[in-house]
Design an enzyme around this catalytic site. Structure first.
Site, PDB file in Angstrom:
ATOM      1  N   GLY A   1      -0.585   1.097   5.160  1.00 33.32           N
ATOM      2  CA  GLY A   1      -1.894   0.823   5.726  1.00 33.32           C
ATOM      3  C   GLY A   1      -2.026  -0.565   6.329  1.00 33.32           C
ATOM      4  O   GLY A   1      -1.120  -1.074   6.985  1.00 33.32           O
ATOM      5  N   VAL A   2      -3.180  -1.183   6.080  1.00 38.87           N
ATOM      6  CA  VAL A   2      -3.475  -2.488   6.672  1.00 38.87           C
ATOM      7  C   VAL A   2      -2.522  -3.560   6.159  1.00 38.87           C
ATOM      8  O   VAL A   2      -2.097  -4.439   6.909  1.00 38.87           O
ATOM      9  CB  VAL A   2      -4.939  -2.879   6.383  1.00 38.87           C
ATOM     10  N   GLY A   3      -2.146  -3.496   4.885  1.00 40.46           N
ATOM     11  CA  GLY A   3      -1.270  -4.519   4.322  1.00 40.46           C
ATOM     12  C   GLY A   3       0.082  -4.566   4.989  1.00 40.46           C
ATOM     13  O   GLY A   3       0.572  -5.639   5.363  1.00 40.46           O
TER      14      GLY A   3
ATOM     15  N   ARG B   1       3.149  -2.170  -5.771  1.00 39.94           N
ATOM     16  CA  ARG B   1       3.721  -1.576  -6.977  1.00 39.94           C
ATOM     17  C   ARG B   1       5.029  -0.837  -6.742  1.00 39.94           C
ATOM     18  O   ARG B   1       5.902  -0.833  -7.598  1.00 39.94           O
ATOM     19  CB  ARG B   1       2.724  -0.586  -7.596  1.00 39.94           C
ATOM     20  N   ARG B   2       5.183  -0.183  -5.586  1.00 41.75           N
ATOM     21  CA  ARG B   2       6.262   0.791  -5.395  1.00 41.75           C
ATOM     22  C   ARG B   2       7.462   0.163  -4.692  1.00 41.75           C
ATOM     23  O   ARG B   2       7.415  -0.123  -3.504  1.00 41.75           O
ATOM     24  CB  ARG B   2       5.734   1.984  -4.596  1.00 41.75           C
TER      25      ARG B   2
ATOM     26  N   ASP C   1       2.627  -4.569 -10.494  1.00 38.37           N
ATOM     27  CA  ASP C   1       1.319  -3.947 -10.609  1.00 38.37           C
ATOM     28  C   ASP C   1       0.270  -5.044 -10.759  1.00 38.37           C
ATOM     29  O   ASP C   1       0.206  -5.723 -11.792  1.00 38.37           O
ATOM     30  CB  ASP C   1       1.293  -3.014 -11.815  1.00 38.37           C
TER      31      ASP C   1
ATOM     32  N   TYR D   1     -15.980  -1.053  -8.335  1.00 37.03           N
ATOM     33  CA  TYR D   1     -15.348  -1.373  -7.053  1.00 37.03           C
ATOM     34  C   TYR D   1     -16.284  -2.187  -6.164  1.00 37.03           C
ATOM     35  O   TYR D   1     -15.901  -3.236  -5.631  1.00 37.03           O
ATOM     36  CB  TYR D   1     -14.932  -0.087  -6.337  1.00 37.03           C
TER      37      TYR D   1
END
Length: 271
Positions: free
Chosen positions: A20-22, A41-42, A67, A158
């Protein structure tokens, strides 16, 4: 490009860089001459993003699979970048994939959001900003959300965490902008990211996770807005829809703003 790298380099740290944006922000920073630390995280996904950036640019990359909801996350990030000169920090992590009522979710889910969206960006800014101030140059971009404008259902923790992000970025700008450090709070509305596609598909609002959610801003437009407004902080509202929402919120009382958000969420959910 060399002027950009001289002001903000040599390394950028991008939290939430897996997609995405990141990931798009990370690639644009690399295209502008900065080396990038990719944080999410991944590990496998980060490795793919890193390989793509190194194929398409001359930038070096480093991946950190951490994380950010974990209590010691910021310390791990700081330790893993101790040998790097970080001149640009992007905090793009912290979406809520659940969109459920506060009392229907475990408390740990809300605590994780507060940790990831409030504690960690504050800790990272406190660590990486002082060397920027000492050098008289640097940049910090913190991603916020229109969910932080007023309280609404299914995004209790959130929305509150994103209100924190918005005010934190604005306050940090007041302290750092005259010291050579650009700070920008980038406030997004609905944005066409994999996380949003997954959520709207699960809710039956789009027919496939490959479909663009109606009314969602393009990632490229968000990235363009970030760099176009980097020196024009403290806050940038991305896109006409979020700008219109902000004007509406400013024109009514807080109580009416909350009622408006609640009605809008109910309408969007079809309930």
């Amino acid at each position: 490009m060399s002027e950009f790298a001289a002001k903000y380099g040599p390394w950028a740290l991008v939290a939430g860089a897996s997609d995405g944006v990141g990931s798009a922000m990370a690639e644009e920073l690399a295209r502008r001459g900065l080396n990038v630390v990719l944080l999410a995280r991944r590990q496998a996904v980060l490795d793919d993003v890193a390989a793509g950036i190194e194929d398409r640019t001359e930038a070096q990359t480093r991946t950190l699979a951490i994380d950010l909801a974990a209590p010691e996350a910021a310390g791990e990030v700081i330790e893993a970048t101790a040998d790097l000169d970080i001149g640009f920090l992007v905090y793009c992590a912290g979406a809520d994939p659940h969109f459920e009522p506060f009392l229907a979710s475990p408390l740990a889910a809300a605590e994780s959001l507060v940790q990831r969206n409030c504690m960690v960006p504050m800790q990272l800014c406190h660590h990486y900003a002082p060397p920027m101030v000492d050098r008289g140059r640097g940049g910090i971009v913190i991603f916020g959300s229109g969910a932080g404008f007023a309280g609404g259902p299914n995004m209790v923790a959130y929305g509150a965490s994103k209100a924190f992000d918005m005010v934190f970025a604005e306050a940090l700008w007041t302290e750092l902008h005259d010291k050579g450090v650009d700070v920008l709070g980038l406030i997004l509305g609905k944005t066409d990211t994999p996380a949003l596609r997954k959520l709207e598909h699960e809710r039956g609002q789009i027919s496939s996770p490959e479909e663009t959610p109606p009314g969602a801003a393009a990632v490229d437009d968000v990235v363009a807005a970030a760099f176009a407004n980097l020196t024009a902080g403290p806050t940038c509202l991305v896109g006409p829809e979020i700008q219109a929402a902000a004007q509406l919120m400013a024109s009514v009382s807080r109580n009416d703003a909350v009622r408006f958000i609640a009605q809008a969420v109910t309408a969007a959910m079809g309930t």
